[in-house]
Design a protein around this motif. Structure first.
Motif, PDB file in Angstrom:
ATOM      1  N   GLY A 105       0.784  -1.229   0.000  1.00 36.36           N
ATOM      2  CA  GLY A 105       0.000   0.000   0.000  1.00 36.36           C
ATOM      3  C   GLY A 105       0.816   1.280   0.000  1.00 36.36           C
TER       4      GLY A 105
ATOM      5  N   ALA B 247     -10.293   2.756   7.599  1.00 33.62           N
ATOM      6  CA  ALA B 247     -10.727   1.357   7.564  1.00 33.62           C
ATOM      7  C   ALA B 247     -11.675   1.093   8.715  1.00 33.62           C
ATOM      8  CB  ALA B 247      -9.515   0.422   7.672  1.00 33.62           C
TER       9      ALA B 247
ATOM     10  N   SER C  66      -6.079   5.673   0.823  1.00 36.38           N
ATOM     11  CA  SER C  66      -6.459   4.324   0.406  1.00 36.38           C
ATOM     12  C   SER C  66      -7.597   3.816   1.283  1.00 36.38           C
ATOM     13  CB  SER C  66      -5.265   3.372   0.516  1.00 36.38           C
ATOM     14  OG  SER C  66      -4.885   3.197   1.870  1.00 36.38           O
TER      15      SER C  66
ATOM     16  N   ARG D   7      -9.678  -0.098   1.666  1.00 40.62           N
ATOM     17  CA  ARG D   7      -9.918  -1.463   1.190  1.00 40.62           C
ATOM     18  C   ARG D   7     -11.361  -1.635   0.758  1.00 40.62           C
ATOM     19  NH1 ARG D   7      -7.429  -5.645   5.535  1.00 40.62           N
ATOM     20  NH2 ARG D   7      -8.816  -7.046   4.379  1.00 40.62           N
ATOM     21  N   ASP D   8     -11.580  -2.558  -0.187  1.00 33.89           N
ATOM     22  CA  ASP D   8     -12.934  -2.847  -0.664  1.00 33.89           C
ATOM     23  C   ASP D   8     -13.880  -3.173   0.483  1.00 33.89           C
ATOM     24  OD1 ASP D   8     -12.075  -2.489  -3.250  1.00 33.89           O
ATOM     25  OD2 ASP D   8     -12.002  -4.620  -3.753  1.00 33.89           O
TER      26      ASP D   8
ATOM     27  N   HIS E 170      -7.291   1.061  -8.643  1.00 36.57           N
ATOM     28  CA  HIS E 170      -7.665  -0.136  -7.886  1.00 36.57           C
ATOM     29  C   HIS E 170      -6.575  -1.175  -7.959  1.00 36.57           C
ATOM     30  CE1 HIS E 170      -9.982  -3.856  -6.880  1.00 36.57           C
ATOM     31  NE2 HIS E 170     -10.446  -3.058  -5.957  1.00 36.57           N
TER      32      HIS E 170
ATOM     33  N   TYR F  85      -5.483  -7.384  -2.686  1.00 32.25           N
ATOM     34  CA  TYR F  85      -4.625  -6.661  -1.755  1.00 32.25           C
ATOM     35  C   TYR F  85      -4.503  -7.454  -0.462  1.00 32.25           C
ATOM     36  CZ  TYR F  85      -3.064  -2.919   1.310  1.00 32.25           C
ATOM     37  OH  TYR F  85      -2.365  -2.154   2.215  1.00 32.25           O
TER      38      TYR F  85
ATOM     39  N   ASP G 286      -9.143  -9.414  -0.866  1.00 28.93           N
ATOM     40  CA  ASP G 286      -9.802  -8.123  -0.758  1.00 28.93           C
ATOM     41  C   ASP G 286      -8.965  -7.075  -1.486  1.00 28.93           C
ATOM     42  OD1 ASP G 286     -11.646  -6.234   0.073  1.00 28.93           O
ATOM     43  OD2 ASP G 286     -10.579  -5.815   1.940  1.00 28.93           O
TER      44      ASP G 286
ATOM     45  N   LYS H 272      -8.141  -3.050  -3.013  1.00 28.56           N
ATOM     46  CA  LYS H 272      -7.976  -1.758  -2.349  1.00 28.56           C
ATOM     47  C   LYS H 272      -8.013  -0.633  -3.371  1.00 28.56           C
ATOM     48  CE  LYS H 272      -5.435   0.323   1.414  1.00 28.56           C
ATOM     49  NZ  LYS H 272      -4.568   0.013   2.558  1.00 28.56           N
ATOM     50  N   TRP H 273      -8.704   0.454  -3.007  1.00 26.53           N
ATOM     51  CA  TRP H 273      -8.780   1.652  -3.842  1.00 26.53           C
ATOM     52  C   TRP H 273      -7.830   2.718  -3.324  1.00 26.53           C
ATOM     53  CZ3 TRP H 273     -10.970   2.224  -8.449  1.00 26.53           C
ATOM     54  CH2 TRP H 273     -11.970   1.322  -8.841  1.00 26.53           C
TER      55      TRP H 273
END
Length: 230
Positions: A54, A151, A176, A178-179, A209, A213, A217, A219-220
């Motif tokens: 990340g 998160a 960032s 996470r989905d 995207h 990750y 899952d 991550k954006w």
């Protein structure tokens, strides 16, 4: 008082469980802070062993946009949720040298300090009303970056206000999510991002995207620009 047993402590699993708990019943700031205190001695080694990329991805996204927007390596950057300084290390590779950091956990800040990358390093909490618990004044930085902090069980959607707060008008915000967290209705991240656009606080610049990750899952990574004052 919430306490975490440190013997045979698996920080990655514990924090992941806190995120899953947040989906059902909520968590407290004290829970996440205690988890990272318990994890602090092996935190960096553990997440790097998990293939944690990340910081590198986020730094690349921010640096690309800083250059596009005409910023030099003298840009002043704030790393929110800086942890042990992994993001600072990535920014340093690109030649950036004016980097400050804020984190909730003093033990992680000590590790970041030992790297000699940051100027100011201080304890602060994201997501408080009017950003009072962050401890950073408004309109101070050319850019801010926040990786692994927005998160479930960590920082609520109000933490996005802190990113806008610290940046100068026209400055850049990179973060960032996470989905798992972005798609959780109770997180409110999507709604908050849209709201900040609607009220004219920031405007969208770019998103990226990264699939699979750490686990399955994704991550954006997002970049926004703080709206100039008319």
């Amino acid at each position: 008082m919430y306490t975490v047993a440190t013997e045979n402590f698996d920080g990655y699993i514990h924090v992941d469980n806190l995120m899953k708990k947040a989906l059902k019943e909520g968590t407290t700031e004290e829970e996440i802070k205690e988890a990272y205190v318990a994890w602090s001695k092996t935190y960096e080694k553990d997440i790097l062993n998990q293939g944690y990329g990340g910081p590198a991805v986020a730094a690349e996204q921010l640096v690309q946009k800083l250059k596009e927007f005409g910023y030099t390596n003298d840009a002043r950057i704030l790393d929110l949720g800086c942890g042990t300084g992994l993001v600072g290390e990535e920014l340093k590779k690109y030649g950036y040298k004016t980097i400050d950091g804020v984190d909730l956990t003093p033990e992680l800040l000590e590790s970041a300090k030992a790297k000699g990358i940051y100027g100011l390093l201080q304890q602060g909490s994201m997501g408080s009303p009017e950003c009072k618990d962050l401890g950073i004044g408004a309109n101070q930085y050319d850019a801010t970056i926040c990786v692994g902090t927005l998160a479930l069980a960590h920082v609520k959607s109000e933490g996005l206000d802190d990113l806008v707060h610290v940046v100068k008008p026209g400055g850049l915000v990179c973060f960032s999510i996470r989905d798992l967290s972005l798609n959780a209705p109770q997180s409110g991240y999507r709604e908050k991002m849209d709201q900040l656009c609607e009220v004219g606080k920031w405007k969208f610049v770019a998103k990226h995207h990264q699939a699979a990750y750490l686990t399955d899952d994704g991550k954006w990574f997002f970049v926004y620009q703080k709206v100039e004052i008319a």
